[in-house]
Design an enzyme around this catalytic site. Structure first.
Site, PDB file in Angstrom:
ATOM      1  N   HIS A 311       0.857  -1.185   0.000  1.00 21.64           N
ATOM      2  CA  HIS A 311       0.000   0.000   0.000  1.00 21.64           C
ATOM      3  C   HIS A 311       0.889   1.229   0.000  1.00 21.64           C
ATOM      4  CE1 HIS A 311      -3.097   2.854   1.145  1.00 21.64           C
ATOM      5  NE2 HIS A 311      -3.956   1.941   0.707  1.00 21.64           N
ATOM      6  N   ASP A 368      -7.880  -5.424  -0.188  1.00 21.51           N
ATOM      7  CA  ASP A 368      -8.373  -6.274  -1.273  1.00 21.51           C
ATOM      8  C   ASP A 368      -8.015  -7.749  -1.117  1.00 21.51           C
ATOM      9  OD1 ASP A 368      -9.563  -4.196  -2.817  1.00 21.51           O
ATOM     10  OD2 ASP A 368      -7.561  -3.527  -3.361  1.00 21.51           O
TER      11      ASP A 368
HETATM   12  N1  CMC Z   1       4.324  -7.551  -4.794  1.00 22.73           N
HETATM   13  C1  CMC Z   1       5.650  -7.527  -4.937  1.00 22.73           C
HETATM   14  N2  CMC Z   1       6.414  -6.426  -4.738  1.00 22.73           N
HETATM   15  C2  CMC Z   1       5.777  -5.315  -4.381  1.00 22.73           C
HETATM   16  C3  CMC Z   1       4.399  -5.263  -4.203  1.00 22.73           C
HETATM   17  C4  CMC Z   1       3.658  -6.446  -4.416  1.00 22.73           C
HETATM   18  N3  CMC Z   1       2.330  -6.470  -4.262  1.00 22.73           N
HETATM   19  N4  CMC Z   1       4.029  -4.008  -3.862  1.00 22.73           N
HETATM   20  C5  CMC Z   1       5.158  -3.289  -3.815  1.00 22.73           C
HETATM   21  N5  CMC Z   1       6.224  -4.076  -4.123  1.00 22.73           N
HETATM   22  C6  CMC Z   1       7.640  -3.693  -4.125  1.00 22.73           C
HETATM   23  C7  CMC Z   1       8.002  -2.898  -5.360  1.00 22.73           C
HETATM   24  O1  CMC Z   1       8.416  -3.738  -6.410  1.00 22.73           O
HETATM   25  C8  CMC Z   1       9.099  -2.006  -4.840  1.00 22.73           C
HETATM   26  O2  CMC Z   1      10.260  -2.796  -4.731  1.00 22.73           O
HETATM   27  P1  CMC Z   1      11.735  -2.137  -5.037  1.00 22.73           P
HETATM   28  O3  CMC Z   1      11.895  -1.095  -3.956  1.00 22.73           O
HETATM   29  O4  CMC Z   1      12.670  -3.268  -4.956  1.00 22.73           O
HETATM   30  O5  CMC Z   1      11.632  -1.530  -6.409  1.00 22.73           O
HETATM   31  C9  CMC Z   1       8.649  -1.687  -3.412  1.00 22.73           C
HETATM   32  O6  CMC Z   1       7.837  -2.796  -3.021  1.00 22.73           O
HETATM   33  C10 CMC Z   1       7.844  -0.401  -3.285  1.00 22.73           C
HETATM   34  O7  CMC Z   1       6.760  -0.478  -4.197  1.00 22.73           O
HETATM   35  P2  CMC Z   1       6.166   0.749  -4.977  1.00 22.73           P
HETATM   36  O8  CMC Z   1       5.583   0.267  -6.259  1.00 22.73           O
HETATM   37  O9  CMC Z   1       7.179   1.846  -5.044  1.00 22.73           O
HETATM   38  O10 CMC Z   1       5.032   1.208  -3.967  1.00 22.73           O
HETATM   39  P3  CMC Z   1       3.809   2.127  -4.315  1.00 22.73           P
HETATM   40  O11 CMC Z   1       3.456   2.823  -3.070  1.00 22.73           O
HETATM   41  O12 CMC Z   1       4.095   2.960  -5.511  1.00 22.73           O
HETATM   42  O13 CMC Z   1       2.667   1.087  -4.742  1.00 22.73           O
HETATM   43  C11 CMC Z   1       0.831  -0.402  -4.644  1.00 22.73           C
HETATM   44  C12 CMC Z   1       1.616   0.710  -3.923  1.00 22.73           C
HETATM   45  C13 CMC Z   1      -0.422  -0.703  -3.858  1.00 22.73           C
HETATM   46  C14 CMC Z   1       0.439   0.080  -6.049  1.00 22.73           C
HETATM   47  C15 CMC Z   1       1.724  -1.669  -4.736  1.00 22.73           C
HETATM   48  O14 CMC Z   1       2.051  -2.128  -3.434  1.00 22.73           O
HETATM   49  C16 CMC Z   1       1.083  -2.774  -5.546  1.00 22.73           C
HETATM   50  O15 CMC Z   1       1.229  -2.783  -6.767  1.00 22.73           O
HETATM   51  N6  CMC Z   1       0.374  -3.747  -4.883  1.00 22.73           N
HETATM   52  C17 CMC Z   1      -0.340  -4.780  -5.609  1.00 22.73           C
HETATM   53  C18 CMC Z   1      -1.679  -4.243  -6.123  1.00 22.73           C
HETATM   54  C19 CMC Z   1      -2.663  -4.080  -5.006  1.00 22.73           C
HETATM   55  O16 CMC Z   1      -2.861  -4.936  -4.162  1.00 22.73           O
HETATM   56  N7  CMC Z   1      -3.358  -2.937  -5.031  1.00 22.73           N
HETATM   57  C20 CMC Z   1      -4.393  -2.582  -4.024  1.00 22.73           C
HETATM   58  C21 CMC Z   1      -3.938  -1.467  -3.155  1.00 22.73           C
HETATM   59  S1  CMC Z   1      -4.929  -1.193  -1.695  1.00 22.73           S
HETATM   60  C22 CMC Z   1      -6.529  -0.748  -2.221  1.00 22.73           C
HETATM   61  C23 CMC Z   1      -6.639   0.299  -3.245  1.00 22.73           C
HETATM   62  O17 CMC Z   1      -5.856   1.257  -3.348  1.00 22.73           O
HETATM   63  O18 CMC Z   1      -7.593   0.236  -3.995  1.00 22.73           O
END
Ligand code: CMC
Length: 438
Positions: A311, A368
């Site tokens: 998140h 989710d």
């Molecule tokens: N699986 C594997 N690695 C992950 C995941 C994941 N679900 N989420 C984040 N990471 C890693 C990412 O690859 C990065 O690693 P590194 O630092 O080595 O490059 C690190 O964690 C930070 O991730 P980020 O993409 O910079 O984080 P963000 O704040 O931009 O993204 C997120 C947040 C929710 C989009 C992301 O965690 C994600 O894609 N999760 C999976 C999709 C998901 O479950 N979405 C629902 C979110 S909650 C409800 C909503 O908003 O509707």
């Protein structure tokens, strides 16, 4: 609202040898901000903040969330109390109006929801225009946008009509959602009923049929109320920021909500609830070995992500996810369902919470991860999961739109950029252009 929160402290910033003082703002729960609204006009610099990871776009009195401690409250009330003791209609009222309703206020709000539940019959023809396998989120977004042409009073003085518009939207979106499901099944529409509560009415429109009347199940109604409450608002997330940004151009509420629905559709946002169950189903089909998924999620060369984890704001357990996980156990037990997907989900959570990759990055189950297993248990088809998220989030979007419209600090949303394209160059007329000179 914001002016009261200037602390009197100043941050200093030195650029090109000149020191500037920037006012410090402190929110009700202690969150701190540096006010840079005059930055470009006084220094010539802008800030660069892709994904708005550090940017406050507004002040808001709707939702507080502390991602480090896993705290979430709506209008000052803890999410745990609201989910335990309220109906979704009470929480919708709280979000839109700012206070919990008295019994009288709740009665009149509920009556409005009952009164507005029908759709204009002309709208019902729209459903026939969609192909049979149209995504319900596409239908929902189009139908909500079309409401603006049926209820144009909105465009004049919206805040005068906001109670009416809020009740109309909250009520009609439920009918649109249920009708889109019935249409996708090729089944006759079931019209809303005055004598049923908000959630029971929705379930009846979804599942009643001429050959098998639907019997309202209190366990299902209670868990649906809980899920909708938990999705009610989440401050400046992607879809809510979309509603605000579109609304900042002074667009009508229906069009803004339609834009919010489109933003919610994405698999990184509300679409994740569908993606989680699809991922769990795949793992189940392939024999239940989730370790390959975890390995793929950790591989920097693989774009695959373990959906339902991580998140932008929470760096600990998402408080909603904890409540949903417990509700999932309770409702499956009450309905005597043994869903293999729940076992796989729990095994994944256990493995991930011990895995260095996820621990280091503070990746916990989000809202989710378990919600789809409940939706499955109560008969909601997978492609409707994100529509359910939208039903829950709607009061939050409306509350933000109203707050934005009424905010004296409101300006049209218009970010800046750093241009990195070619410098200005001589124009070459078409006849003279070659691969070398363009
Ligand atoms: N699986 C594997 N690695 C992950 C995941 C994941 N679900 N989420 C984040 N990471 C890693 C990412 O690859 C990065 O690693 P590194 O630092 O080595 O490059 C690190 O964690 C930070 O991730 P980020 O993409 O910079 O984080 P963000 O704040 O931009 O993204 C997120 C947040 C929710 C989009 C992301 O965690 C994600 O894609 N999760 C999976 C999709 C998901 O479950 N979405 C629902 C979110 S909650 C409800 C909503 O908003 O509707």
């Amino acid at each position: 609202m914001l002016e009261k929160h200037f602390s009197g402290e100043k941050a200093t910033l030195t650029l090109d040898g000149t020191t500037y003082e920037l006012p410090v703002i402190i929110g009700t729960e202690g969150e701190k901000a540096v006010d840079i609204r005059a930055l470009r006009s006084t220094t010539g610099y802008i800030t660069m903040d892709s994904g708005f990871m550090n940017t406050g776009s507004c002040s808001s009195a709707i939702t507080f969330l502390d991602g480090e401690q896993g705290i979430l409250s709506y209008r000052g009330y803890g999410i745990e109390d609201l989910a335990e003791s309220c109906s979704f209609v009470e929480v919708a009222y709280l979000l839109v109006h700012g206070n919990l309703p008295t019994p009288k206020e709740l009665g009149s709000f509920s009556r409005m929801l009952g009164e507005f539940a029908m759709l204009h019959e002309n709208m019902i023809h729209f459903f026939d225009g969609f192909p049979p396998n149209a995504a319900p989120m596409a239908i929902l977004s189009s139908m909500v946008n079309s409401l603006s042409s049926f209820y144009p009073e909105m465009t004049n003085n919206p805040l005068e009509n906001i109670d009416l518009m809020a009740a109309r939207l909250i009520s009609k979106v439920r009918t649109i959602a249920a009708f889109s499901y019935k249409k996708s099944m090729g089944h006759p529409l079931v019209y809303p009923r005055h004598d049923l509560s908000y959630c029971a009415n929705f379930l009846n429109m979804m599942f009643d049929s001429p050959v098998r009347p639907y019997e309202v199940n209190d366990v299902v109604v209670a868990v649906l109320n809980k899920l909708l409450i938990l999705h009610g608002d989440h401050e400046q997330n992607c879809s809510t920021s979309t509603v605000r940004l579109v609304g900042s151009a002074r667009v009508n509420l229906y069009a803004c909500i339609s834009a919010g629905i489109s933003a919610l559709w994405g698999p990184l946002h509300g679409g994740a609830n569908q993606a989680v169950v699809e991922m769990l189903e795949r793992i189940h089909r392939e024999g239940g070995d989730y370790r390959r998924c975890i390995a793929r999620a950790k591989d920097p060369k693989d774009p695959f992500r373990l959906v339902g984890f991580g998140h932008r704001v929470y760096k600990t357990h998402d408080p909603r996810s904890r409540i949903i996980k417990k509700a999932c156990d309770d409702v499956l037990a009450a309905l005597r369902i043994d869903d293999p997907l729940l076992h796989i989900a729990k095994e994944i959570e256990e493995a991930v919470l011990k895995d260095e990759y996820f621990v280091e990055r503070h990746l916990y189950p989000n809202v989710d991860f378990y919600s789809g297993i409940i939706y499955r248990a109560i008969g909601i088809p997978t492609d409707m999961f994100t529509v359910m998220f939208a039903l829950g989030r709607l009061p939050g979007w409306i509350a933000h739109w109203k707050e934005m419209w009424d905010d004296p600090n409101w300006r049209i949303g218009r970010p800046r950029q750093i241009y990195v394209g070619p410098r200005r160059r001589p124009f070459v007329p078409l006849k003279e252009r070659t691969l070398e000179n363009v």
